[in-house]
Write a protein that holds these residues in place. Structure first.
Motif, PDB file in Angstrom:
ATOM      1  N   ALA A  71       0.828  -1.205   0.000  1.00 38.47           N
ATOM      2  CA  ALA A  71       0.000   0.000   0.000  1.00 38.47           C
ATOM      3  C   ALA A  71       0.864   1.258   0.000  1.00 38.47           C
ATOM      4  CB  ALA A  71      -0.916   0.009   1.220  1.00 38.47           C
ATOM      5  N   PHE A  72       0.427   2.242  -0.786  1.00 39.07           N
ATOM      6  CA  PHE A  72       1.094   3.536  -0.781  1.00 39.07           C
ATOM      7  C   PHE A  72       0.628   4.348   0.425  1.00 39.07           C
ATOM      8  CE2 PHE A  72       0.911   2.772  -5.501  1.00 39.07           C
ATOM      9  CZ  PHE A  72       2.266   2.507  -5.643  1.00 39.07           C
ATOM     10  N   ASP A  73       1.584   4.931   1.102  1.00 45.90           N
ATOM     11  CA  ASP A  73       1.240   5.855   2.180  1.00 45.90           C
ATOM     12  C   ASP A  73       0.865   7.219   1.616  1.00 45.90           C
ATOM     13  OD1 ASP A  73       2.070   4.335   4.814  1.00 45.90           O
ATOM     14  OD2 ASP A  73       3.648   3.960   3.341  1.00 45.90           O
ATOM     15  N   GLU A  74       1.509   7.596   0.526  1.00 45.96           N
ATOM     16  CA  GLU A  74       1.224   8.863  -0.143  1.00 45.96           C
ATOM     17  C   GLU A  74       1.271   8.673  -1.655  1.00 45.96           C
ATOM     18  OE1 GLU A  74       3.166   9.451   3.724  1.00 45.96           O
ATOM     19  OE2 GLU A  74       4.127   8.828   1.843  1.00 45.96           O
ATOM     20  N   ILE A  75       0.562   9.547  -2.342  1.00 41.19           N
ATOM     21  CA  ILE A  75       0.669   9.642  -3.800  1.00 41.19           C
ATOM     22  C   ILE A  75       0.935  11.101  -4.163  1.00 41.19           C
ATOM     23  CG2 ILE A  75      -0.726   9.702  -5.919  1.00 41.19           C
ATOM     24  CD1 ILE A  75      -1.724   6.961  -5.309  1.00 41.19           C
ATOM     25  N   SER A  76       1.892  11.286  -5.046  1.00 41.76           N
ATOM     26  CA  SER A  76       2.171  12.605  -5.611  1.00 41.76           C
ATOM     27  C   SER A  76       1.650  12.604  -7.042  1.00 41.76           C
ATOM     28  CB  SER A  76       3.674  12.893  -5.602  1.00 41.76           C
ATOM     29  OG  SER A  76       3.955  14.067  -6.336  1.00 41.76           O
ATOM     30  N   PRO A  77       0.551  13.307  -7.310  1.00 46.54           N
ATOM     31  CA  PRO A  77      -0.086  13.212  -8.634  1.00 46.54           C
ATOM     32  C   PRO A  77       0.525  14.120  -9.697  1.00 46.54           C
ATOM     33  CG  PRO A  77      -1.413  14.596  -7.202  1.00 46.54           C
ATOM     34  CD  PRO A  77      -0.258  14.100  -6.366  1.00 46.54           C
ATOM     35  N   MET A  78       1.472  14.965  -9.312  1.00 43.39           N
ATOM     36  CA  MET A  78       2.065  15.896 -10.303  1.00 43.39           C
ATOM     37  C   MET A  78       3.480  16.228  -9.863  1.00 43.39           C
ATOM     38  SD  MET A  78      -0.461  19.083  -9.368  1.00 43.39           S
ATOM     39  CE  MET A  78      -1.022  19.268  -7.656  1.00 43.39           C
ATOM     40  N   ASN A  79       4.416  15.542 -10.468  1.00 42.21           N
ATOM     41  CA  ASN A  79       5.822  15.758 -10.152  1.00 42.21           C
ATOM     42  C   ASN A  79       6.387  16.844 -11.066  1.00 42.21           C
ATOM     43  OD1 ASN A  79       8.236  14.697  -8.636  1.00 42.21           O
ATOM     44  ND2 ASN A  79       8.979  14.509 -10.748  1.00 42.21           N
ATOM     45  N   GLU A  80       6.818  17.941 -10.490  1.00 39.61           N
ATOM     46  CA  GLU A  80       7.287  19.108 -11.242  1.00 39.61           C
ATOM     47  C   GLU A  80       6.242  19.578 -12.261  1.00 39.61           C
ATOM     48  OE1 GLU A  80      11.321  18.626 -12.583  1.00 39.61           O
ATOM     49  OE2 GLU A  80      12.053  18.422 -10.528  1.00 39.61           O
ATOM     50  N   PRO A  81       5.091  20.014 -11.765  1.00 35.45           N
ATOM     51  CA  PRO A  81       3.999  20.423 -12.663  1.00 35.45           C
ATOM     52  C   PRO A  81       4.275  21.729 -13.389  1.00 35.45           C
ATOM     53  CG  PRO A  81       3.443  20.952 -10.393  1.00 35.45           C
ATOM     54  CD  PRO A  81       4.712  20.146 -10.344  1.00 35.45           C
ATOM     55  N   ASP A  82       5.411  22.353 -13.080  1.00 36.12           N
ATOM     56  CA  ASP A  82       5.797  23.581 -13.771  1.00 36.12           C
ATOM     57  C   ASP A  82       6.513  23.290 -15.085  1.00 36.12           C
ATOM     58  OD1 ASP A  82       8.901  23.400 -12.935  1.00 36.12           O
ATOM     59  OD2 ASP A  82       7.647  22.945 -11.205  1.00 36.12           O
ATOM     60  N   ASN A  83       6.736  22.009 -15.414  1.00 36.24           N
ATOM     61  CA  ASN A  83       7.576  21.648 -16.557  1.00 36.24           C
ATOM     62  C   ASN A  83       6.895  20.549 -17.369  1.00 36.24           C
ATOM     63  OD1 ASN A  83       9.690  20.963 -18.301  1.00 36.24           O
ATOM     64  ND2 ASN A  83      11.240  21.156 -16.716  1.00 36.24           N
TER      65      ASN A  83
END
Length: 630
Positions: free
Chosen positions: A182-194
Motif C-alpha cells: 500500500a502507498f502511504d502517499e501519492i504525488s499526482p504531479m511531479n514538477e507540474p511547472d515543466n
C-alpha cells in the motif's frame, strides 16, 4: 525533474546557481567553543530515493543482482532507506529514451493489465517486504489518453480530466494495497511547472490554478476507495516556484485537507533564507514540508554534468540534506534516484571507471550499474560515497525522531541532532579539508556512546572509536571531509542540564536582545540595547523550543504577539502557555524563526541603535536577523 535530458533548456541557468558554501554559513557561535543543542524542531518522516527508470533495466538482471540492490537500499546490511518512491508510469507515449518510458497499467479500453512494469513492481515488492515504512507513488505524466496532446510528455493534464485521473490513481493504489504494498502517499504531479517538451522523459504541466482540482480529485477518489493514502503536493522544481505558486492551491477550501505534506524540489539550490521561507509556508499552513528531489550537482557547485563517486561528491548531497533540515525544517529528504547507469565510462574496460571522477557521467544515482549490461553481461553494482553518506542519516535517524536545533558548530562542521527512544543521534559532517574538533553539549544528563560510524575518503559506514564524553558533553576530532554518526543513550531528558541565562546579540548591531526597562508585564515588546549583563538580557533556550527570560516562577516566554503570523508581528514577552507562537527554532547562521509563523526574529528596519524594536519578519539573510548565543 531536472535530469540530463533537460540540459539544453535549463542547465545554463542552473549551473550558475550556487549551493550554500560547503563551509557553512556564519554560525551562531557559543563563547565557550562548545556547540549547544537547543529546542525541538521538526519530526522526521524519513530519508529516501526514487525507483524511476533504472528498474526498467534491472528487470533484466538476475534475481541475485536484484536482491543485492534491494538489500543495499532497504535493509540494515545496506543503508535502510525509510522512504521509497515508486514511479507510476504514464506509458511513455512520445518519449524518445526507451529506458525512461515506464509502462502504464491502463489499457486503451479502460481495463488494466497488472503484469506490466515488472521491474518497478519487483522493487516496490522488495521495499515492502524489507519493511520500508513509507511507500510513495509519484507520477510524471498521466496516461496519454488524459493529456492535452495525447502524449506522455510535452503537454498538460487535459481539461476536464481531473476526475478520470483521480479514479485511475485510486485504482492503481487499491490494486497495490491488495497486494500488500500500500502507498502511504501519492504525488499526482511531479514538477507540474515543466512539460518536459524535449520528450527525453515523461512530464506534464498543471497550471497553479488547476492544482487544487487535481488534489481534490485524487484525494477524494482515494478516500472513496477506502484507502488511507494521502496526497503530497506540489513538488515544484524550485523553491521559488513553490513559494509563489503553492499558496494558490493551499487557499482552496478543501485541497489542503487531502494533503499530508507540502513537497518541494530544490533545483534552484536555495539560500538558507529561501529555505526558511519554505519552512514558513509549512508553518502557516499547518503542514510538514518535505524535500523530495535533488541530484546532479557538480561537486561544490550547482547543476551540471559530472560523475563523482568520491567523498567530495558525497558532500554535495550532505550539504543539500543539511540545508533542507537545518534551515527549511524539512521532515523528509529524498535523493532523486537510487540507481543510475550514467557512469560516463565503461567499467569493464577500466578498473578505475567506477571510482574516478569524469565529466561525461551524471551525479544522479546513489549506486551505479554498467550501461552496457545487456551486451557484456556485467551486472555488478557500484555504490558511491554518496550512497554511504546518505546511510549515515538513513540507517540511524528513523521515522519519528525529533530534530533538535544546534547552535554554535564550528565553521565547516554541519551538525544535526536527533532524539528518539531516550537516545541522541548526532550526525556531524566536516566539510573542511583538515580535521576539525567537535564539542557538543546535549543538555540531557550523562551520555553513553553506543555506536559510532563514519564515511570518509577511506571509510564507508565503518565503525569508529566512540567520542569522549563528560556528563552531557561529547568531544571528538572529525577527519577532513567526513560524515560521522554518534548514537548515545542519555540519562536525562532534553533540557535537564542545558545552559541558562545566555545573551542573544545581534550580528548587525552588536547589541543585546533586551526587555526594555526590565519590565515584566505581558505584551512588553523587546528591543535592542547595549549589553549590560542584566537579567532582562539573560535568555534560556529550552528543550521545548521556548525562549524564556527572568527564570523561576517569574519566567516569561518570548512570544509572537497574539499568535500573529504576518510580517511585522510584534515580539513581546508573555506568560508561557505552550502556544506555537512561543516556540522558536535556531538555525545554523544564527537566525531564529517562530514555529507558528516561520518568520525571523528581526531588528526592525535593520536598526542598530538602542531602543530598536524587535518584530517577526520574512527571513532574508540580513545581519539584523542573525544572533549570536553566548
Amino acid at each position: 525533474m531536472l535530469k540530463p535530458v533537460m540540459i539544453l533548456s535549463t542547465a545554463a541557468a542552473l549551473v550558475t546557481a550556487a549551493l550554500l558554501p560547503l563551509t557553512g554559513s556564519t554560525p551562531a557561535a557559543a563563547s565557550t567553543g562548545t556547540a549547544q543543542i537547543t529546542g525541538a524542531a521538526q519530526t522526521i518522516a524519513g530519508f529516501g530515493a526514487s525507483g524511476a527508470w533504472w528498474v526498467n533495466d534491472l528487470a533484466h538482471f538476475g534475481t541475485t543482482a536484484q536482491k543485492q540492490a534491494a538489500d543495499l537500499l532497504f535493509t540494515s546490511s545496506g543503508i535502510q532507506l525509510s522512504q521509497y518512491r515508486y514511479n507510476i508510469g504514464g506509458g511513455g507515449t512520445g518519449v524518445s529514451v526507451a529506458a525512461r518510458a515506464p509502462q502504464t497499467f491502463l489499457n486503451a479500453d479502460g481495463s488494466y493489465d497488472w503484469t506490466r512494469d515488472p521491474g518497478g513492481r519487483a522493487f516496490l515488492g522488495y521495499a515492502a517486504a524489507d519493511g520500508v515504512p513509507d511507500l510513495i507513488g509519484f507520477v510524471n505524466s498521466a496516461p496519454a489518453s488524459m493529456t492535452s496532446n495525447g502524449q506522455s510528455c510535452g503537454g498538460s493534464l487535459g481539461t476536464g480530466q481531473e476526475s478520470a485521473y483521480g479514479s485511475y490513481l485510486a485504482t492503481v493504489a487499491a490494486h497495490f494495497a491488495a497486494q500488500g504494498t500500500a502507498f502511504d502517499e501519492i504525488s499526482p504531479m511531479n514538477e507540474p511547472d515543466n512539460s518536459f517538451s524535449s520528450c527525453g522523459q515523461e512530464g506534464m504541466t498543471v497550471a497553479p490554478a488547476a492544482r487544487a482540482g487535481v488534489i481534490n480529485a485524487v484525494g477524494s477518489a482515494l478516500a472513496s476507495a477506502g484507502l488511507s493514502t494521502k496526497v503530497i503536493a506540489d513538488e515544484s522544481s524550485q523553491t521559488t516556484q513553490l513559494l509563489s505558486e503553492a499558496p494558490t492551491w493551499l487557499a482552496d477550501a478543501t485541497a489542503p485537507g487531502h494533503v499530508s505534506a507540502i513537497a518541494h524540489h530544490t533545483y534552484d539550490f536555495p539560500s538558507g533564507s529561501q529555505l526558511e521561507q519554505v519552512g514558513a509556508l509549512g508553518a502557516t499552513n499547518g503542514k510538514p514540508v518535505w524535500a523530495t528531489e535533488i541530484c546532479c550537482q557538480v561537486s561544490g557547485g550547482g547543476y551540471g554534468q559530472q560523475y563523482d563517486p568520491t567523498i567530495t561528491g558525497a558532500l554535495t548531497l550532505v550539504n543539500s540534506l543539511y540545508n533542507d533540515l537545518a534551515y527549511g525544517n524539512d521532515s523528509a529528504f529524498q535523493w532523486w534516484t537510487a540507481l543510475s547507469s550514467e557512469l560516463g565510462c565503461d567499467p569493464t574496460a577500466s578498473g578505475s571507471c567506477a571510482t574516478s571522477v569524469n565529466s561525461h557521467g551524471w551525479n544522479d544515482g546513489l549506486i551505479y550499474y554498467d550501461p552496457n549490461y545487456a551486451t557484456d553481461g556485467n551486472q555488478t553494482l557500484y555504490p558511491t560515497k554518496r550512497f554511504y553518506a546518505l546511510g549515515q542519516y538513513s540507517k540511524f535517524v528513523r521515522p519519528g525522531a525529533v530534530r533538535y536545533a544546534v547552535a554554535g558548530s564550528l565553521s565547516g562542521v554541519q551538525t544535526l541532532a536527533f532524539r528518539q527512544n531516550n537516545a541522541w543521534t548526532i550526525v556531524a559532517a566536516n566539510t573542511n579539508t583538515s580535521s576539525t574538533s567537535l564539542a557538543l553539549n546535549a543538555g540531557s544528563g550523562t551520555l553513553t556512546p553506543t555506536a559510532s560510524y563514519r564515511t570518509s575518503a577511506t571509510e564507508s559506514l565503518a565503525p569508529v572509536s566512540a567520542p569522549n564524553v563528560s556528563g552531557s558533553t561529547l568531544t571528538a576530532t572529525l577527519p577532513a571531509q567526513s560524515v560521522t554518526t554518534y548514537v548515545l543513550s542519555s540519562a536525562g531528558q532534553p533540557g535537564s542540564t542545558a545552559p541558562t541565562g545566555q545573551t542573544l546579540t545581534g550580528v548587525g548591531s552588536g547589541r543585546c536582545l533586551d526587555v526594555p526597562g526590565s519590565k515584566t508585564a505581558n505584551g512588553t515588546q523587546l528591543d535592542l540595547w547595549t549589553c549590560n549583563g542584566g537579567s532582562n538580557q539573560a535568555f534560556t533556550l529550552t528543550a521545548s523550543g521556548t525562549i524564556t527570560v527572568y527564570g523561576g516562577g517569574s519566567a516569561k516566554c518570548l512570544d509572537g504577539y497574539q499568535g500573529g503570523t504576518a510580517a511585522g508581528t510584534v515580539v513581546d514577552i508573555y506568560t508561557c502557555n505552550g502556544g506555537a507562537n512561543q516556540r522558536w527554532v535556531v538555525h545554523p547562521d544564527g537566525t531564529v524563526t517562530n514555529a507558528a509563523s516561520g518568520l525571523c526574529l528581526d531588528a526592525t528596519g535593520q536598526g542598530t541603535a538602542n531602543g530598536t524594536l524587535i518584530e517577526e519578519w520574512t527571513c532574508n539573510g540580513g545581519t539584523n536577523q542573525r544572533w549570536t548565543l553566548a
